[in-house]
Enzyme design. Structure first.
Site, PDB file in Angstrom:
ATOM      1  N   HIS A 155       0.853  -1.187   0.000  1.00 43.03           N
ATOM      2  CA  HIS A 155       0.000   0.000   0.000  1.00 43.03           C
ATOM      3  C   HIS A 155       0.892   1.241   0.000  1.00 43.03           C
ATOM      4  CE1 HIS A 155      -2.441   3.016   2.477  1.00 43.03           C
ATOM      5  NE2 HIS A 155      -3.021   2.985   1.293  1.00 43.03           N
ATOM      6  N   HIS A 201       1.905  11.898  -1.276  1.00 43.22           N
ATOM      7  CA  HIS A 201       0.885  11.467  -0.326  1.00 43.22           C
ATOM      8  C   HIS A 201      -0.034  12.642  -0.021  1.00 43.22           C
ATOM      9  CE1 HIS A 201      -1.173   9.453   2.819  1.00 43.22           C
ATOM     10  NE2 HIS A 201      -0.318   8.455   2.906  1.00 43.22           N
TER      11      HIS A 201
END
Length: 455
Positions: A155, A201
């Site tokens: 992930h 992110h």
């Protein structure tokens, strides 16, 4: 509110360094008391802090997150990988030294398996060469269909930064692949006023892992050096940009030399070729994009949600319910006939400046990434198999190298695949679990310092 949306509100250029520091402390501050998650709270009355709302970076498309649907199947590839004798004739024996084992891969299978994640067996009693060359680390996988194998997924694979709440992995992509990860997930963003897509992110000012092209080039080089492995890449379209905006940067990485083009869309479980077929054809990289694909123009950039479904992402429920979250309203028939991802990365909600964000629960990794026990990866995968009749295609995890024991996430996948995991793990950071435990010992002090510093 999702982690990305909350972080977008928190980002402000005048206090970015302060936010990064707080996130570092938060990474050290998620803990449990008697099995219950404790949610730390940081408050501030700093009048200079501004909470912003808006889009992520330089948004180049409308953030609608729409799902594509197909009323009928569309043929894409002009030549599909076949399971005929033509593929068998391409079988080769490879020997680079006197100690190498014999390689015998074929593009066909003798009979379909009678159950999911099982290796086919020949019904004929005639002698048959035995393949000893592993495909994705197991000889048994060579004759299995791509949709008949459970792999471990990283992930947010590129997001590696020590002691940061924005990180999801401890080891880089080359270590990930060397250790056995075969499914890489990443988020694409456009930096503010940028013209080159990066892997970020939520926002490139928070955690920027570099350009999409550079990361794909690393993966391409590894794929080139490992001709018996099939790797899958799932790109998250963080800005909901059109596919054509990413294509030139994907092409420049050189990875299209190895990319797989599906014969039809949507693909059912049985439409996928075997790993042996993909290896023989050279089409060993499967690439998905979650939103805004254009498979007519770019059939190799596969629309995720018309071929794959996912359990809830950013999960906070340690029971990890195996239900369909995306795409919504998927029929039971399609649910049982598609690849699916078990998102098994536990998060905790943290209150920061009055806004809730989600961060990984690093102190629970020995449970979350274990094979057995309540809330473990192994138990969750078993529940999914019982519920849907076949195991997950992907076990999507944070910090894959930390668990109940070194390689526990791979052992959980091996159990789903009916094979034995006996490889060393993980990377050059085999003692990472011990270091995390040491870091946890300073949680309270770190959180208290951050709270005082922010006031």
């Amino acid at each position: 509110m999702s982690c990305e949306t909350a972080l977008d509100r928190l980002l402000t250029m005048g206090h970015l360094e302060r936010l990064r520091t707080v996130l570092t402390v938060l990474a050290l501050s998620v803990h449990t008391i008697h099995g219950q998650q404790t949610v730390p709270t940081i408050a501030t009355t700093d009048p200079a802090l501004t909470i912003l709302t808006g889009t992520k970076g330089a948004t180049t498309g409308t953030a609608t997150g729409t799902y594509q649907t197909f009323t009928s199947r569309i043929t894409l590839a002009s030549t599909a990988l076949s399971g005929t004798d033509t593929a068998v004739s391409n079988a080769t024996t490879a020997s680079s030294s006197s100690t190498d084992t014999v390689t015998f891969l074929t593009g066909s299978i003798s009979a379909p398996p009678t159950s999911r994640n099982a290796t086919t067996t020949a019904s004929s009693t005639a002698p048959r060469p035995t393949n000893t060359r592993p495909c994705n680390n197991y000889p048994e996988f060579c004759d299995r269909k791509y949709g008949n194998i459970t792999e471990v997924g990283a992930h947010n694979s590129p997001f590696v930064r020590p002691n940061s709440a924005a990180a999801n992995q401890q080891l880089g992509v080359i270590d990930q692949l060397n250790d056995g990860i075969r499914w890489l997930q990443a988020q694409i963003q456009w930096p503010t006023n940028g013209t080159v897509p990066h892997l970020c992110h939520s926002h490139c000012d928070l955690l920027d892992a570099g350009t999409l092209t550079d990361w794909l080039s690393e993966v391409k080089d590894w794929v080139a050096a490992h001709p018996y492995d099939v790797v899958t890449i799932l790109l998250g379209n963080g800005n909901y940009s059109k596919a054509e905006q990413y294509v030139p940067f994907i092409e420049s990485s050189g990875i299209l030399r190895y990319v797989f083009t599906p014969p039809v869309v949507p693909m059912t479980l049985e439409d996928w070729p075997t790993l042996g077929q993909m290896i023989l054809s050279g089409q060993r990289v499967v690439m998905f994009l979650d939103y805004e694909t254009n498979m007519t123009a770019y059939p190799w950039l596969i629309d995720e949600f018309s071929n794959v479904w996912e359990t809830p992402f950013d999960p906070v429920d340690r029971e990890f319910p195996c239900i369909v979250q995306r795409p919504p309203q998927l029929s039971p028939e399609d649910t049982k006939n598609r690849l699916y991802i078990l998102n098994h990365n536990l998060n905790v909600e943290v209150s920061l400046f009055g806004t809730s964000i989600l961060v990984p629960v690093v102190t629970e990794l020995n449970v979350t990434n274990n094979v057995t026990g309540k809330g473990s990866l192994g138990v969750s995968a078993e529940k999914c198999e019982a519920q849907w009749g076949f195991p997950p295609t992907v076990l999507n995890v944070d910090y894959y190298n930390i668990g109940g024991f070194p390689g526990s996430v791979f052992a959980a996948a091996a159990k789903m695949n009916n094979v034995t995991y006996n490889r060393p793990c993980c990377g050059e950071e085999a003692s990472a679990g011990a270091r995390v435990e040491a870091v946890v010992s300073i949680l309270g002090l770190g959180l208290a310092w951050a709270a005082l510093w922010m006031l």
